[in-house]
Design a protein around this motif. Structure first.
Motif, PDB file in Angstrom:
ATOM      1  N   UNK A 140       0.854  -1.136  -0.107  1.00 27.78           N
ATOM      2  CA  UNK A 140       0.043  -0.102   0.029  1.00 27.78           C
ATOM      3  C   UNK A 140       0.864   1.170  -0.029  1.00 27.78           C
ATOM      4  N   UNK A 141       1.962   1.266   0.795  1.00 26.64           N
ATOM      5  CA  UNK A 141       2.739   2.478   0.894  1.00 26.64           C
ATOM      6  C   UNK A 141       3.617   2.653  -0.571  1.00 26.64           C
ATOM      7  N   UNK A 142       3.826   1.558  -1.283  1.00 24.85           N
ATOM      8  CA  UNK A 142       4.618   1.699  -2.274  1.00 24.85           C
ATOM      9  C   UNK A 142       3.666   2.375  -3.453  1.00 24.85           C
ATOM     10  N   UNK A 143       2.441   2.328  -3.293  1.00 28.56           N
ATOM     11  CA  UNK A 143       1.601   3.007  -4.267  1.00 28.56           C
ATOM     12  C   UNK A 143       1.394   4.423  -4.160  1.00 28.56           C
ATOM     13  N   UNK A 144       1.964   5.080  -2.764  1.00 24.11           N
ATOM     14  CA  UNK A 144       1.707   6.310  -2.640  1.00 24.11           C
ATOM     15  C   UNK A 144       2.698   7.343  -3.326  1.00 24.11           C
ATOM     16  N   UNK A 145       2.398   8.612  -3.616  1.00 23.82           N
ATOM     17  CA  UNK A 145       3.159   9.426  -4.258  1.00 23.82           C
ATOM     18  C   UNK A 145       3.889  10.376  -3.041  1.00 23.82           C
ATOM     19  N   UNK A 146       5.088  10.122  -3.054  1.00 21.23           N
ATOM     20  CA  UNK A 146       5.743  10.962  -1.895  1.00 21.23           C
ATOM     21  C   UNK A 146       6.691  12.061  -2.530  1.00 21.23           C
ATOM     22  N   UNK A 147       6.222  12.593  -3.667  1.00 17.45           N
ATOM     23  CA  UNK A 147       7.270  13.803  -4.065  1.00 17.45           C
ATOM     24  C   UNK A 147       6.259  14.871  -4.560  1.00 17.45           C
ATOM     25  N   UNK A 148       4.999  14.659  -5.061  1.00 23.96           N
ATOM     26  CA  UNK A 148       4.322  15.911  -5.395  1.00 23.96           C
ATOM     27  C   UNK A 148       3.874  16.742  -4.491  1.00 23.96           C
ATOM     28  N   UNK A 149       3.937  16.567  -3.319  1.00 27.30           N
ATOM     29  CA  UNK A 149       4.036  17.677  -2.156  1.00 27.30           C
ATOM     30  C   UNK A 149       4.966  18.807  -2.241  1.00 27.30           C
ATOM     31  N   UNK A 150       6.177  18.228  -2.704  1.00 26.70           N
ATOM     32  CA  UNK A 150       7.576  19.050  -2.650  1.00 26.70           C
ATOM     33  C   UNK A 150       7.327  19.752  -4.085  1.00 26.70           C
ATOM     34  N   UNK A 151       7.018  19.193  -5.227  1.00 24.66           N
ATOM     35  CA  UNK A 151       7.012  19.779  -6.274  1.00 24.66           C
ATOM     36  C   UNK A 151       6.602  19.023  -7.408  1.00 24.66           C
ATOM     37  N   UNK A 152       6.203  19.360  -8.697  1.00 26.23           N
ATOM     38  CA  UNK A 152       5.587  18.650  -9.693  1.00 26.23           C
ATOM     39  C   UNK A 152       6.814  18.059  -9.936  1.00 26.23           C
ATOM     40  N   UNK A 153       7.958  18.298 -10.219  1.00 31.74           N
ATOM     41  CA  UNK A 153       9.415  17.666 -10.975  1.00 31.74           C
ATOM     42  C   UNK A 153       9.133  16.314 -10.219  1.00 31.74           C
ATOM     43  N   UNK A 154       8.531  16.217  -8.989  1.00 29.74           N
ATOM     44  CA  UNK A 154       8.938  14.761  -8.099  1.00 29.74           C
ATOM     45  C   UNK A 154       7.910  14.047  -8.103  1.00 29.74           C
ATOM     46  N   UNK A 155       6.733  14.239  -8.899  1.00 31.50           N
ATOM     47  CA  UNK A 155       5.436  13.494  -8.823  1.00 31.50           C
ATOM     48  C   UNK A 155       5.825  11.851  -9.036  1.00 31.50           C
ATOM     49  N   UNK A 156       5.410  11.149  -8.201  1.00 30.08           N
ATOM     50  CA  UNK A 156       5.688   9.955  -8.531  1.00 30.08           C
ATOM     51  C   UNK A 156       6.566   9.023  -7.793  1.00 30.08           C
ATOM     52  N   UNK A 157       7.465  10.103  -7.022  1.00 34.15           N
ATOM     53  CA  UNK A 157       8.437   9.516  -6.083  1.00 34.15           C
ATOM     54  C   UNK A 157       7.845   8.873  -4.996  1.00 34.15           C
ATOM     55  N   UNK A 158       8.326   7.674  -4.492  1.00 32.78           N
ATOM     56  CA  UNK A 158       8.135   6.438  -3.839  1.00 32.78           C
ATOM     57  C   UNK A 158       8.624   6.900  -2.126  1.00 32.78           C
ATOM     58  N   UNK A 159       8.007   6.181  -1.198  1.00 34.30           N
ATOM     59  CA  UNK A 159       8.655   6.083  -0.037  1.00 34.30           C
ATOM     60  C   UNK A 159       9.549   4.976  -0.241  1.00 34.30           C
ATOM     61  N   UNK A 160      10.714   4.856  -0.055  1.00 37.18           N
ATOM     62  CA  UNK A 160      11.592   4.019  -0.005  1.00 37.18           C
ATOM     63  C   UNK A 160      11.655   2.679   1.026  1.00 37.18           C
TER      64      UNK A 160
END
Length: 291
Positions: free
Chosen positions: A110-130
């Motif tokens: 479930x955590x692997x599905x989450x976007x952990x980058x968009x909150x920071x900026x659109x360039x990092x959309x789709x970044x995952x929790x490692x």
């Protein structure tokens, strides 16, 4: 690390060559600037505690990164600071009925599905929790060193042993890593004490500012005392250095979280051994102008 814990409780030689050098106190008689540690990776420049933040620190030539480790519902170790997924992922959107969105209540998948980058900026959309495995693999790929924080250990019984087993499986408990490339820290003295008891060869740090009268006890199991910069003075740093840690060297001080040049120069003047910062490029430049 979180500022609320304050009450409760060098510049790095960078790149691959830096990793071959001993810690500051090991080089007796040689003046060194504080080591610069990228807090949650280069977290002012990329989403905190992600592989992108590790990559950014490496791009800047920063040899140390810090991270936070917690555990999922199905027992995996993941790299994230808050005990809730809400601030740094889109968990509310993905799982609207799962408040308060605690890390411990979600599976690894479930955590692997989450976007952990968009909150920071659109360039990092789709970044995952490692996962921790992914994180240490990336740190290893860049030939960096790791300051690993066991976060909220009271929520995760046995996380100290689990973390050490994973580090061992990933090759991080061999002689070279133990001597030069790994420190495990926590705000929990009991957690740090447990790590030391389970694997005495691991260098450890206690996050906080213990009373001077209590420092002898901490020196029995902690190689470092790592306080907020706002809670220290030259006298306090000297008092910590006066004690010998469990590996026979003076107890060190890594202070956090310093993000401006003036404060970096001030705490360097106190004699700290390391500076933990969201802006490692700013701190390095303050300590080594023209780097």
């Amino acid at each position: 690390m979180h500022a609320r814990a304050v009450a409760a409780t060098t510049t790095a030689l960078l790149g691959t060559a830096a990793l071959l050098l001993p810690a500051p106190h090991a080089r007796a008689g040689i003046a060194t600037r504080p080591t610069v540690i990228a807090h949650r990776g280069a977290s002012a420049l990329a989403p905190e505690n992600t592989l992108a933040a590790v990559d950014k620190a490496a791009e800047l030539g920063i040899g140390w990164v810090e991270n936070d480790v917690q555990r999922t519902r199905d027992g995996a170790l993941v790299v994230i600071h808050d005990d809730s997924l809400r601030r740094t992922t889109n968990v509310e959107e993905m799982f609207p009925n799962r408040a308060p969105w605690k890390v411990k209540d979600f599976t690894t998948a479930e955590i692997a599905r989450l976007d952990a980058g968009s909150w920071f900026g659109p360039a990092y959309a789709g970044t995952r929790v490692p996962t921790l495995e992914q994180y240490v693999d990336r740190v290893e790929r860049h030939h960096q060193r790791l300051l690993l924080e066991i976060k909220n250990p009271e929520l995760y019984p046995g996380i100290e042993l689990q973390t050490l087993k994973l580090l061992g499986n990933e090759g991080w408990l061999d002689r070279r890593h133990l001597a030069e490339r790994l420190i495990v820290q926590s705000f929990s003295a009991d957690s740090v004490r447990t790590v030391h008891a389970l694997k005495p060869g691991v260098k450890t740090g206690f996050l906080g500012t213990p009373a001077m009268a209590d420092l002898p006890g901490y020196a029995e199991f902690a190689d470092q005392v790592n306080p907020s910069y706002s809670s220290i003075s030259r006298g306090y740093v000297s008092a910590v250095h006066a004690f010998t840690g469990p590996h026979g060297r003076p107890v060190e001080v890594f202070t956090w979280t310093v993000n401006d040049a003036d404060t970096a120069r001030a705490v360097a003047g106190y004699g700290v051994d390391g500076i933990i910062t969201n802006k490692p490029d700013v701190v390095r430049e303050a300590l080594t102008p023209g780097f």
